[in-house]
Design a protein around this motif. Sequence first.
Motif, PDB file in Angstrom:
ATOM      1  N   UNK A 133       0.646  -1.293   0.043  1.00  0.00           N
ATOM      2  CA  UNK A 133       0.066  -0.028   0.081  1.00  0.00           C
ATOM      3  C   UNK A 133       0.755   1.365  -0.002  1.00  0.00           C
ATOM      4  N   UNK A 134       2.110   1.207   0.658  1.00  0.00           N
ATOM      5  CA  UNK A 134       2.870   2.357   0.571  1.00  0.00           C
ATOM      6  C   UNK A 134       3.223   2.809  -0.656  1.00  0.00           C
ATOM      7  N   UNK A 135       3.629   1.567  -1.575  1.00  0.00           N
ATOM      8  CA  UNK A 135       4.113   2.056  -2.958  1.00  0.00           C
ATOM      9  C   UNK A 135       3.082   2.320  -3.685  1.00  0.00           C
ATOM     10  N   UNK A 156      -0.737  -1.135   4.621  1.00  0.00           N
ATOM     11  CA  UNK A 156       0.000  -0.095   5.284  1.00  0.00           C
ATOM     12  C   UNK A 156      -0.148   1.256   4.703  1.00  0.00           C
ATOM     13  N   UNK A 157      -0.546   2.029   5.374  1.00  0.00           N
ATOM     14  CA  UNK A 157      -0.911   3.699   5.053  1.00  0.00           C
ATOM     15  C   UNK A 157      -0.047   4.521   5.722  1.00  0.00           C
ATOM     16  N   UNK A 158       0.571   4.093   6.766  1.00  0.00           N
ATOM     17  CA  UNK A 158       1.214   4.946   7.638  1.00  0.00           C
ATOM     18  C   UNK A 158       2.388   4.337   8.073  1.00  0.00           C
ATOM     19  N   UNK A 159       3.704   4.490   7.771  1.00  0.00           N
ATOM     20  CA  UNK A 159       4.774   3.624   8.436  1.00  0.00           C
ATOM     21  C   UNK A 159       5.149   3.655   9.868  1.00  0.00           C
ATOM     22  N   UNK A 160       4.365   4.719  10.425  1.00  0.00           N
ATOM     23  CA  UNK A 160       4.491   4.898  11.774  1.00  0.00           C
ATOM     24  C   UNK A 160       3.694   3.913  12.525  1.00  0.00           C
ATOM     25  N   UNK A 161       2.460   3.508  12.035  1.00  0.00           N
ATOM     26  CA  UNK A 161       1.753   2.219  12.469  1.00  0.00           C
ATOM     27  C   UNK A 161       2.551   1.038  12.373  1.00  0.00           C
ATOM     28  N   UNK A 162       3.187   0.909  11.016  1.00  0.00           N
ATOM     29  CA  UNK A 162       3.913  -0.430  10.845  1.00  0.00           C
ATOM     30  C   UNK A 162       4.986  -0.004   9.710  1.00  0.00           C
ATOM     31  N   UNK A 203       0.858   7.964   2.952  1.00  0.00           N
ATOM     32  CA  UNK A 203      -0.322   7.907   2.251  1.00  0.00           C
ATOM     33  C   UNK A 203      -1.672   8.596   3.051  1.00  0.00           C
ATOM     34  N   UNK A 204      -1.392   8.354   4.238  1.00  0.00           N
ATOM     35  CA  UNK A 204      -2.865   9.106   4.810  1.00  0.00           C
ATOM     36  C   UNK A 204      -2.593  10.663   4.945  1.00  0.00           C
ATOM     37  N   UNK A 205      -1.523  11.218   4.568  1.00  0.00           N
ATOM     38  CA  UNK A 205      -1.125  12.529   4.678  1.00  0.00           C
ATOM     39  C   UNK A 205      -1.227  13.312   3.238  1.00  0.00           C
ATOM     40  N   UNK A 206      -1.401  12.487   2.217  1.00  0.00           N
ATOM     41  CA  UNK A 206      -1.188  12.956   0.696  1.00  0.00           C
ATOM     42  C   UNK A 206      -2.195  12.470  -0.153  1.00  0.00           C
TER      43      UNK A 206
END
Length: 281
Positions: A133-135, A156-162, A203-206
């Motif tokens: 999902x990050x890609x 995964x939409x935020x690497x802080x979460x994972x 991704x959650x920010x953009x």
Amino acid sequence: MNTRISVVLAVALVSTLPLGARAAEPKPFPGPVTKWQGFVKHDFKVGELEATVVVPENALPGRPWVWRGEFFGAFADADVALVKAGWHLAYLKVPDLFGAPKAVKKWETFYDAMVKDFGMHAKPGLIGLSRGGLYCMNWAAAHPDRTLAVYLDNAVCDFKSWPGGAYKKLGAGKSGSEAEWKKMLAAYEFKNDEEAIAYKLNPVDTLAPVAKAKVPLLLVYGDKDAAVPHAENSELLYNRYKALGGPVEQIVKPGQDHHPHGLKDVTPVVKFFAAALEPKK
């Protein structure tokens, strides 16, 4: 002059044009040919990048394709169904980059080859499973005009979460990963944890440019995902995207953890991409 004669003359005229004046035929996919799920699979290189393309028996007009963000062949029921429906399936091997800008740059190289050399559709559909999902979402944010639609699966939409999560005490995730966090820091060239935590381009920010381009999203996720909590990833992304006016659907799997991915019946995924391909009214 009657219509039939006009058509014959037009065909004859085109046949006399020099080769350079005709529409260029797509190049055939290079590399060794094997089989994947009964379909022809090509493994080849674009420069130094390792790529895979699966070819449908009967390609849809315009040569549409879906691009798997990570883990080619894993939980691939939707991928198989899409190839059966006439979509090409592509994958670029750039692991351990977590959708970082350098990953997007490598995707750009592969995209150019797929569209310019191999004659594929100018807007691929994206499949983002887990960290894929990050890609996919970082590609969509950078290139909404080159994105048909995005299907996210426990993404995964935020690497802080994972891979942050419990390891870095950055969310509700019960796992996280020290090894993967270190790989992520290196991929993004962060000097330390503080830089990573302050980063505002997950991704959650953009989502704004993606929503403005009206790129459709389909989010499939379990509401008991302990590794990639939906409240910090898919659900948060869904709510923010909807608030921005972006077209988004969700399919929530009650009681489901991170695994298994996908749906027992992948028809909604096939229909989602087919609808995105239809001409806009």
